[in-house]
Design an enzyme around this catalytic site. Structure first.
Site, PDB file in Angstrom:
ATOM      1  N   GLN A 157       0.787  -1.228   0.000  1.00  0.00           N
ATOM      2  CA  GLN A 157       0.000   0.000   0.000  1.00  0.00           C
ATOM      3  C   GLN A 157       0.822   1.283   0.000  1.00  0.00           C
ATOM      4  O   GLN A 157       0.442   2.251  -0.645  1.00  0.00           O
ATOM      5  CB  GLN A 157      -0.935   0.003   1.213  1.00  0.00           C
ATOM      6  CG  GLN A 157      -1.929   1.160   1.231  1.00  0.00           C
ATOM      7  CD  GLN A 157      -3.091   0.898   2.157  1.00  0.00           C
ATOM      8  OE1 GLN A 157      -3.989   0.129   1.826  1.00  0.00           O
ATOM      9  NE2 GLN A 157      -3.064   1.499   3.329  1.00  0.00           N
ATOM     10  N   GLU A 201      -3.161  10.728  -0.150  1.00  0.00           N
ATOM     11  CA  GLU A 201      -2.108  11.258   0.715  1.00  0.00           C
ATOM     12  C   GLU A 201      -1.042  12.033  -0.048  1.00  0.00           C
ATOM     13  O   GLU A 201      -0.045  12.455   0.533  1.00  0.00           O
ATOM     14  CB  GLU A 201      -1.470  10.112   1.502  1.00  0.00           C
ATOM     15  CG  GLU A 201      -2.460   9.403   2.413  1.00  0.00           C
ATOM     16  CD  GLU A 201      -1.864   8.203   3.127  1.00  0.00           C
ATOM     17  OE1 GLU A 201      -0.649   7.965   2.964  1.00  0.00           O
ATOM     18  OE2 GLU A 201      -2.603   7.519   3.840  1.00  0.00           O
ATOM     19  N   ASP A 237       4.300   0.332   4.244  1.00  0.00           N
ATOM     20  CA  ASP A 237       3.080  -0.080   4.929  1.00  0.00           C
ATOM     21  C   ASP A 237       2.426  -1.117   4.044  1.00  0.00           C
ATOM     22  O   ASP A 237       1.904  -0.793   2.968  1.00  0.00           O
ATOM     23  CB  ASP A 237       2.156   1.119   5.152  1.00  0.00           C
ATOM     24  CG  ASP A 237       0.821   0.735   5.800  1.00  0.00           C
ATOM     25  OD1 ASP A 237       0.615  -0.461   6.092  1.00  0.00           O
ATOM     26  OD2 ASP A 237      -0.013   1.635   6.008  1.00  0.00           O
ATOM     27  N   GLU A 282       5.279  -1.657   8.330  1.00  0.00           N
ATOM     28  CA  GLU A 282       3.999  -1.541   9.031  1.00  0.00           C
ATOM     29  C   GLU A 282       3.021  -2.604   8.533  1.00  0.00           C
ATOM     30  O   GLU A 282       2.921  -2.857   7.334  1.00  0.00           O
ATOM     31  CB  GLU A 282       3.427  -0.142   8.793  1.00  0.00           C
ATOM     32  CG  GLU A 282       2.108   0.137   9.492  1.00  0.00           C
ATOM     33  CD  GLU A 282       1.610   1.537   9.192  1.00  0.00           C
ATOM     34  OE1 GLU A 282       0.375   1.734   9.143  1.00  0.00           O
ATOM     35  OE2 GLU A 282       2.457   2.447   8.992  1.00  0.00           O
ATOM     36  N   ASP A 308      -0.508  -1.322  13.079  1.00  0.00           N
ATOM     37  CA  ASP A 308      -1.598  -0.354  12.971  1.00  0.00           C
ATOM     38  C   ASP A 308      -2.921  -1.092  13.161  1.00  0.00           C
ATOM     39  O   ASP A 308      -3.524  -1.036  14.223  1.00  0.00           O
ATOM     40  CB  ASP A 308      -1.545   0.350  11.615  1.00  0.00           C
ATOM     41  CG  ASP A 308      -2.687   1.343  11.421  1.00  0.00           C
ATOM     42  OD1 ASP A 308      -3.385   1.658  12.406  1.00  0.00           O
ATOM     43  OD2 ASP A 308      -2.907   1.803  10.284  1.00  0.00           O
ATOM     44  N   LYS A 333      -3.383   6.562  16.216  1.00  0.00           N
ATOM     45  CA  LYS A 333      -4.408   7.359  15.543  1.00  0.00           C
ATOM     46  C   LYS A 333      -5.499   7.599  16.574  1.00  0.00           C
ATOM     47  O   LYS A 333      -6.245   6.685  16.911  1.00  0.00           O
ATOM     48  CB  LYS A 333      -4.970   6.622  14.327  1.00  0.00           C
ATOM     49  CG  LYS A 333      -3.942   6.372  13.223  1.00  0.00           C
ATOM     50  CD  LYS A 333      -4.516   5.482  12.133  1.00  0.00           C
ATOM     51  CE  LYS A 333      -3.517   5.295  10.992  1.00  0.00           C
ATOM     52  NZ  LYS A 333      -3.982   4.292   9.988  1.00  0.00           N
ATOM     53  N   ARG A 362      -4.705  10.214   9.020  1.00  0.00           N
ATOM     54  CA  ARG A 362      -5.551   9.255   8.320  1.00  0.00           C
ATOM     55  C   ARG A 362      -5.565   9.642   6.848  1.00  0.00           C
ATOM     56  O   ARG A 362      -5.296  10.800   6.484  1.00  0.00           O
ATOM     57  CB  ARG A 362      -6.994   9.265   8.857  1.00  0.00           C
ATOM     58  CG  ARG A 362      -7.175   9.028  10.343  1.00  0.00           C
ATOM     59  CD  ARG A 362      -6.524   7.754  10.847  1.00  0.00           C
ATOM     60  NE  ARG A 362      -6.966   6.533  10.235  1.00  0.00           N
ATOM     61  CZ  ARG A 362      -7.870   5.688  10.768  1.00  0.00           C
ATOM     62  NH1 ARG A 362      -8.442   5.978  11.923  1.00  0.00           N
ATOM     63  NH2 ARG A 362      -8.166   4.544  10.168  1.00  0.00           N
ATOM     64  N   SER A 363      -5.884   8.697   5.988  1.00  0.00           N
ATOM     65  CA  SER A 363      -5.838   8.983   4.547  1.00  0.00           C
ATOM     66  C   SER A 363      -6.827  10.073   4.149  1.00  0.00           C
ATOM     67  O   SER A 363      -6.553  10.902   3.282  1.00  0.00           O
ATOM     68  CB  SER A 363      -6.097   7.711   3.743  1.00  0.00           C
ATOM     69  OG  SER A 363      -7.325   7.108   4.118  1.00  0.00           O
ATOM     70  N   LYS A 384       3.805  10.099  11.083  1.00  0.00           N
ATOM     71  CA  LYS A 384       3.482   9.619   9.740  1.00  0.00           C
ATOM     72  C   LYS A 384       2.372  10.504   9.185  1.00  0.00           C
ATOM     73  O   LYS A 384       1.239  10.431   9.629  1.00  0.00           O
ATOM     74  CB  LYS A 384       3.031   8.157   9.796  1.00  0.00           C
ATOM     75  CG  LYS A 384       2.767   7.542   8.428  1.00  0.00           C
ATOM     76  CD  LYS A 384       2.195   6.141   8.564  1.00  0.00           C
ATOM     77  CE  LYS A 384       1.957   5.532   7.187  1.00  0.00           C
ATOM     78  NZ  LYS A 384       1.170   4.280   7.277  1.00  0.00           N
TER      79      LYS A 384
END
Length: 418
Positions: A157, A201, A237, A282, A308, A333, A362-363, A384
């Site tokens: 990803q 992102e 990730d 990740e 995560d 998060k 977050r995205s 991040k």
């Protein structure tokens, strides 16, 4: 100065994907705070429920008709009391399904900002005190794949630049922006169909395979590191939960045309770490495979193995991992767990057991800058939050401001991989 809450105001706004979200203002007798909630795309199953049934409009009404009256008169300085009251108003559901986790998040963060403002302090000063002088390293997405991309993009990803040798935050940020630009330059030469497309992102999307993505990142990070005269590493990730096929008990790499069982996935991750000298990995396994996380952590050195979806900022899930040393880092998060107080419990638990907390966006994010202050206040060694997209830049520029404000007192974090 007095910090008693006088009113809460809620409204519907939009995040970086154009999705509806909630924003809350907290007004005290001498201060003001505002926060809006982000949203993830690949979410762990243990995350809180974002909104009550009926969505954002119902959430706004709940703040106006229920929460505002209950919080009025409480002292904004008492963050734990505010957050405990939010749990009570929710009815103590395990996932904030009645009030909404994003509703709790926006109120909780806006309250913290209002309390800081009431005392004439910046948020990181109010939460972290005089000891809050450590800046995190910026971990930024440069190439997107998986659920964050389209077409024949890599199955993994995110391919992330990680300038962990930088001596200042602004230097680290400069390296990240240069890596991001150079990656684009190479993709234009390597991929005839590349047209500068970006993910949510701000990372590049190109029709390349995983090997090409690794080779591009390795070369660019090495070159930029040599120019800056520090080690500019990179990481990934994997977002393995999105690849995991429960029926087949295999990870499906659709574009690569490969399926891997848990043992093969472990060896593949180990090979990638060794071949490309990865400093960060990740979610290399799906969200319930604590054992494989532990095995990979035990078999690798100088690499952060970060959970995560595995942990979802939840202290109970983190405790499950701590028992067998599943990983050595955790994504934080706040809206995965609901309130600031809940997230702080997880951060402190991680730090007591030697895990590096990674404060994360977050995205689907907003231009709120709060996580920049949280990373400094709670001594998170990594943040991040992308590289160049608008809602990411808002957080990164805020860290540059914090570093400038701290002056000679500012220092970069220490990491296990150094």
């Amino acid at each position: 100065m007095s910090s008693f809450i006088e009113d809460l105001i809620a409204r519907k706004v939009f995040n970086s994907r154009g999705e509806e979200t909630i924003e809350v203002d907290v007004i005290t007798s001498s201060g003001f705070g505002r926060a809006s909630a982000p949203a993830g795309k690949s979410c762990g199953k243990a995350e809180v429920t974002y909104y009550p049934r009926g969505g954002v409009d119902v959430a706004v009404k709940k703040v106006e008709e229920l929460v505002a009256a209950e919080l009025a008169g409480l002292n904004a300085d008492s963050q734990e009391e505010i957050d405990a009251t939010l749990h009570q108003l929710d009815g103590e559901s395990p996932d904030f399904k009645n009030l909404g986790g994003n509703v709790a998040f926006a109120i909780s963060l806006a309250n913290a900002e209002a309390a800081a403002d009431s005392h004439g302090l910046l948020l990181f000063q109010f939460l972290g005190g005089n000891a809050a002088t450590t800046l995190p390293y910026p971990l930024g997405n440069c190439i997107s794949g998986g659920q964050h991309a389209r077409g024949k993009a890599p199955d993994i990803q995110e391919y992330l630049v990680f300038p962990h040798g930088a001596e200042s935050f602004v230097e680290a940020m400069s390296a990240n922006t240069l890596v991001h630009k150079r990656v684009s330059d190479i993709l234009k030469k390597k991929c005839s169909t590349f047209n500068g497309g970006k993910s949510d992102e701000g990372a590049w999307i190109a029709n390349i395979d995983g090997v090409d993505a690794f080779d591009v990142m390795a070369k660019v990070c090495e070159d930029v590191g040599n120019e800056f005269d520090f080690e500019c590493g990179f990481g990934i990730d994997v977002a393995s939960s999105s690849m995991w096929n429960e029926k087949e008990s295999k990870y499906v790499y659709a574009n690569e045309g490969v399926k891997r069982n848990s043992g093969e996935q472990l060896e593949f991750m180990k090979e990638l770490i060794e071949t490309y000298h990865l400093s960060y990995v990740e979610d290399p396994f799906h969200e319930d495979d604590f054992q494989s996380f532990a095995e990979l952590t035990n078999k690798t050195k100088n690499c952060l193995i970060c959970g995560d979806d595995l942990f979802t900022t939840n202290p109970e899930r983190l405790n499950n991992g701590l028992k067998i040393n599943a990983g050595n880092a955790i994504i934080i998060k706040v809206n995965q767990i609901g309130t600031l107080s809940d997230a702080v419990k997880t951060i402190e638990l991680a730090q007591r057991h030697g895990y590096d907390p990674v404060m994360s966006h977050r995205s689907g994010d907003t231009c709120d800058w709060h996580i920049a202050h949280l990373a400094v206040a709670y001594k998170c060694p990594i943040i991040k939050t992308g590289v160049v997209e608008g809602s990411r830049i808002a957080k990164l520029n805020e860290l540059i401001r914090i570093e400038h404000f701290l002056g000679d007192r500012a220092k970069m974090a220490s990491l296990k991989i150094q």
